[in-house]
Design a protein around this motif. Structure first.
Motif, PDB file in Angstrom:
ATOM      1  N   LEU A   1     -27.269 -22.175  21.180  1.00 19.84           N
ATOM      2  CA  LEU A   1     -28.410 -21.805  22.169  1.00 19.84           C
ATOM      3  C   LEU A   1     -29.020 -22.812  22.783  1.00 19.84           C
ATOM      4  O   LEU A   1     -29.280 -22.854  24.076  1.00 19.84           O
ATOM      5  CB  LEU A   1     -29.303 -20.959  21.347  1.00 19.84           C
ATOM      6  CG  LEU A   1     -30.535 -20.296  22.016  1.00 19.84           C
ATOM      7  CD1 LEU A   1     -30.169 -19.457  23.170  1.00 19.84           C
ATOM      8  CD2 LEU A   1     -31.494 -19.883  21.163  1.00 19.84           C
ATOM      9  N   LEU A   2     -29.321 -23.939  21.795  1.00 19.04           N
ATOM     10  CA  LEU A   2     -29.794 -25.253  22.607  1.00 19.04           C
ATOM     11  C   LEU A   2     -29.144 -25.744  23.648  1.00 19.04           C
ATOM     12  O   LEU A   2     -29.605 -26.148  24.695  1.00 19.04           O
ATOM     13  CB  LEU A   2     -30.347 -25.939  21.420  1.00 19.04           C
ATOM     14  CG  LEU A   2     -31.397 -25.704  20.515  1.00 19.04           C
ATOM     15  CD1 LEU A   2     -31.466 -26.593  19.335  1.00 19.04           C
ATOM     16  CD2 LEU A   2     -32.727 -25.294  21.104  1.00 19.04           C
ATOM     17  N   ALA A   3     -27.676 -25.755  23.623  1.00 21.36           N
ATOM     18  CA  ALA A   3     -26.835 -26.270  24.353  1.00 21.36           C
ATOM     19  C   ALA A   3     -26.974 -25.490  25.711  1.00 21.36           C
ATOM     20  O   ALA A   3     -26.955 -25.822  27.091  1.00 21.36           O
ATOM     21  CB  ALA A   3     -25.422 -26.506  23.837  1.00 21.36           C
ATOM     22  N   ALA A   4     -26.821 -24.234  25.561  1.00 17.81           N
ATOM     23  CA  ALA A   4     -26.878 -23.225  26.710  1.00 17.81           C
ATOM     24  C   ALA A   4     -28.298 -23.448  27.391  1.00 17.81           C
ATOM     25  O   ALA A   4     -28.443 -23.183  28.608  1.00 17.81           O
ATOM     26  CB  ALA A   4     -26.744 -21.980  26.405  1.00 17.81           C
ATOM     27  N   TYR A   5     -29.473 -23.673  26.595  1.00 22.59           N
ATOM     28  CA  TYR A   5     -30.942 -23.863  27.222  1.00 22.59           C
ATOM     29  C   TYR A   5     -30.819 -25.112  28.059  1.00 22.59           C
ATOM     30  O   TYR A   5     -31.605 -25.256  29.209  1.00 22.59           O
ATOM     31  CB  TYR A   5     -31.887 -23.984  26.171  1.00 22.59           C
ATOM     32  CG  TYR A   5     -33.131 -24.100  26.687  1.00 22.59           C
ATOM     33  CD1 TYR A   5     -33.810 -23.268  27.557  1.00 22.59           C
ATOM     34  CD2 TYR A   5     -33.734 -25.257  26.594  1.00 22.59           C
ATOM     35  CE1 TYR A   5     -35.058 -23.257  28.018  1.00 22.59           C
ATOM     36  CE2 TYR A   5     -35.128 -25.276  26.936  1.00 22.59           C
ATOM     37  CZ  TYR A   5     -35.628 -24.605  27.784  1.00 22.59           C
ATOM     38  OH  TYR A   5     -37.098 -24.709  28.480  1.00 22.59           O
ATOM     39  N   ARG A   6     -30.169 -26.211  27.490  1.00 25.00           N
ATOM     40  CA  ARG A   6     -30.068 -27.592  28.225  1.00 25.00           C
ATOM     41  C   ARG A   6     -29.379 -27.359  29.437  1.00 25.00           C
ATOM     42  O   ARG A   6     -29.893 -27.982  30.523  1.00 25.00           O
ATOM     43  CB  ARG A   6     -29.600 -28.567  27.433  1.00 25.00           C
ATOM     44  CG  ARG A   6     -30.531 -29.231  26.455  1.00 25.00           C
ATOM     45  CD  ARG A   6     -29.903 -30.479  25.679  1.00 25.00           C
ATOM     46  NE  ARG A   6     -28.775 -29.990  24.845  1.00 25.00           N
ATOM     47  CZ  ARG A   6     -28.473 -29.920  23.493  1.00 25.00           C
ATOM     48  NH1 ARG A   6     -29.626 -29.711  22.801  1.00 25.00           N
ATOM     49  NH2 ARG A   6     -27.449 -29.611  23.150  1.00 25.00           N
ATOM     50  N   ARG A   7     -28.426 -26.631  29.600  1.00 23.87           N
ATOM     51  CA  ARG A   7     -27.566 -26.391  30.912  1.00 23.87           C
ATOM     52  C   ARG A   7     -28.410 -25.353  31.624  1.00 23.87           C
ATOM     53  O   ARG A   7     -28.534 -25.737  32.898  1.00 23.87           O
ATOM     54  CB  ARG A   7     -26.196 -25.609  30.374  1.00 23.87           C
ATOM     55  CG  ARG A   7     -25.324 -25.365  31.698  1.00 23.87           C
ATOM     56  CD  ARG A   7     -24.962 -26.468  32.631  1.00 23.87           C
ATOM     57  NE  ARG A   7     -24.296 -26.175  33.675  1.00 23.87           N
ATOM     58  CZ  ARG A   7     -24.241 -26.781  34.862  1.00 23.87           C
ATOM     59  NH1 ARG A   7     -25.389 -27.566  35.095  1.00 23.87           N
ATOM     60  NH2 ARG A   7     -23.607 -26.134  35.816  1.00 23.87           N
ATOM     61  N   PHE A   8     -29.030 -24.518  31.262  1.00 24.18           N
ATOM     62  CA  PHE A   8     -30.048 -23.749  31.935  1.00 24.18           C
ATOM     63  C   PHE A   8     -30.976 -24.766  32.601  1.00 24.18           C
ATOM     64  O   PHE A   8     -31.348 -24.529  33.821  1.00 24.18           O
ATOM     65  CB  PHE A   8     -30.669 -22.673  31.282  1.00 24.18           C
ATOM     66  CG  PHE A   8     -31.776 -21.773  31.990  1.00 24.18           C
ATOM     67  CD1 PHE A   8     -31.257 -20.736  32.629  1.00 24.18           C
ATOM     68  CD2 PHE A   8     -33.163 -22.088  31.870  1.00 24.18           C
ATOM     69  CE1 PHE A   8     -32.338 -20.083  33.425  1.00 24.18           C
ATOM     70  CE2 PHE A   8     -34.108 -21.377  32.406  1.00 24.18           C
ATOM     71  CZ  PHE A   8     -33.563 -20.399  33.329  1.00 24.18           C
ATOM     72  N   LYS A   9     -31.673 -25.507  32.027  1.00 23.65           N
ATOM     73  CA  LYS A   9     -32.622 -26.351  32.438  1.00 23.65           C
ATOM     74  C   LYS A   9     -32.046 -27.423  33.646  1.00 23.65           C
ATOM     75  O   LYS A   9     -32.677 -27.972  34.304  1.00 23.65           O
ATOM     76  CB  LYS A   9     -33.586 -27.366  31.351  1.00 23.65           C
ATOM     77  CG  LYS A   9     -34.412 -26.395  30.429  1.00 23.65           C
ATOM     78  CD  LYS A   9     -35.323 -25.734  31.535  1.00 23.65           C
ATOM     79  CE  LYS A   9     -36.288 -26.446  31.986  1.00 23.65           C
ATOM     80  NZ  LYS A   9     -37.288 -25.938  32.892  1.00 23.65           N
TER      81      LYS A   9
ATOM     82  N   VAL B   1     -36.198 -19.527  22.569  1.00 25.97           N
ATOM     83  CA  VAL B   1     -35.879 -20.872  22.778  1.00 25.97           C
ATOM     84  C   VAL B   1     -36.961 -21.632  21.751  1.00 25.97           C
ATOM     85  O   VAL B   1     -36.469 -22.470  20.919  1.00 25.97           O
ATOM     86  CB  VAL B   1     -36.180 -21.230  24.003  1.00 25.97           C
ATOM     87  CG1 VAL B   1     -36.413 -22.850  24.275  1.00 25.97           C
ATOM     88  CG2 VAL B   1     -35.135 -20.561  25.017  1.00 25.97           C
ATOM     89  N   LYS B   2     -38.258 -21.330  21.544  1.00 29.75           N
ATOM     90  CA  LYS B   2     -39.047 -21.847  20.742  1.00 29.75           C
ATOM     91  C   LYS B   2     -38.582 -21.875  19.278  1.00 29.75           C
ATOM     92  O   LYS B   2     -38.618 -23.003  18.694  1.00 29.75           O
ATOM     93  CB  LYS B   2     -40.441 -21.054  20.782  1.00 29.75           C
ATOM     94  CG  LYS B   2     -41.484 -21.789  20.217  1.00 29.75           C
ATOM     95  CD  LYS B   2     -42.850 -21.081  20.099  1.00 29.75           C
ATOM     96  CE  LYS B   2     -44.029 -21.970  19.373  1.00 29.75           C
ATOM     97  NZ  LYS B   2     -44.952 -21.045  19.000  1.00 29.75           N
ATOM     98  N   LYS B   3     -38.136 -20.723  18.806  1.00 31.51           N
ATOM     99  CA  LYS B   3     -37.730 -20.780  17.339  1.00 31.51           C
ATOM    100  C   LYS B   3     -36.780 -21.549  17.299  1.00 31.51           C
ATOM    101  O   LYS B   3     -36.469 -22.394  16.206  1.00 31.51           O
ATOM    102  CB  LYS B   3     -37.258 -19.243  16.942  1.00 31.51           C
ATOM    103  CG  LYS B   3     -37.005 -19.119  15.684  1.00 31.51           C
ATOM    104  CD  LYS B   3     -36.837 -17.721  15.215  1.00 31.51           C
ATOM    105  CE  LYS B   3     -36.609 -17.445  13.747  1.00 31.51           C
ATOM    106  NZ  LYS B   3     -36.302 -16.271  13.319  1.00 31.51           N
ATOM    107  N   ALA B   4     -35.790 -21.644  18.226  1.00 31.67           N
ATOM    108  CA  ALA B   4     -34.429 -22.419  18.235  1.00 31.67           C
ATOM    109  C   ALA B   4     -34.954 -23.944  17.861  1.00 31.67           C
ATOM    110  O   ALA B   4     -34.374 -24.744  17.318  1.00 31.67           O
ATOM    111  CB  ALA B   4     -33.493 -22.356  19.204  1.00 31.67           C
ATOM    112  N   ARG B   5     -35.817 -24.407  18.770  1.00 31.55           N
ATOM    113  CA  ARG B   5     -36.088 -25.670  18.757  1.00 31.55           C
ATOM    114  C   ARG B   5     -37.031 -26.147  17.325  1.00 31.55           C
ATOM    115  O   ARG B   5     -36.755 -27.360  17.054  1.00 31.55           O
ATOM    116  CB  ARG B   5     -37.362 -25.761  19.976  1.00 31.55           C
ATOM    117  CG  ARG B   5     -36.728 -26.093  21.349  1.00 31.55           C
ATOM    118  CD  ARG B   5     -37.769 -26.193  22.284  1.00 31.55           C
ATOM    119  NE  ARG B   5     -37.288 -26.677  23.483  1.00 31.55           N
ATOM    120  CZ  ARG B   5     -37.828 -26.936  24.616  1.00 31.55           C
ATOM    121  NH1 ARG B   5     -39.094 -26.317  24.471  1.00 31.55           N
ATOM    122  NH2 ARG B   5     -37.354 -27.115  25.839  1.00 31.55           N
TER     123      ARG B   5
END
Length: 89
Positions: free
Chosen positions: A39-47, A75-79
């Protein structure tokens, strides 16, 4: 799924796939569970695709309106979490 993901027609095919993957992981965090690192990798790509915070908020709001799933809490929970998997109710 009877709704559409919020997308920008100027994005490349790869960028569209990556954004759809990110929102799909958000769905899975509510419906099942997701791997935190994925999820965090996908969010970084989204950003990478949507660097503006205001645009991010717009896409998150559009996705929540269409699906009922809020992206920010996932995203907050994952971070903040150290758990390997993320699940929201």
């Amino acid at each position: 799924m009877s709704y559409h993901y919020p997308l920008d027609e100027t994005w490349s095919k790869e960028e569209i796939i990556d954004v759809v993957n990110f929102f799909s992981l958000i769905e899975n965090a509510y419906e099942q569970q997701v791997e935190r690192e994925e999820l965090l990798a996908a969010y970084r790509r989204f950003k990478d695709i949507v660097p503006s915070k205001s645009e991010e908020k717009t896409y998150f709001a559009d996705f929540e309106k269409a699906s009922g799933y809020a992206s920010y809490p996932v995203v907050k929970k994952a971070r903040e979490s150290e758990q390997k998997t993320i699940k929201l109710k």
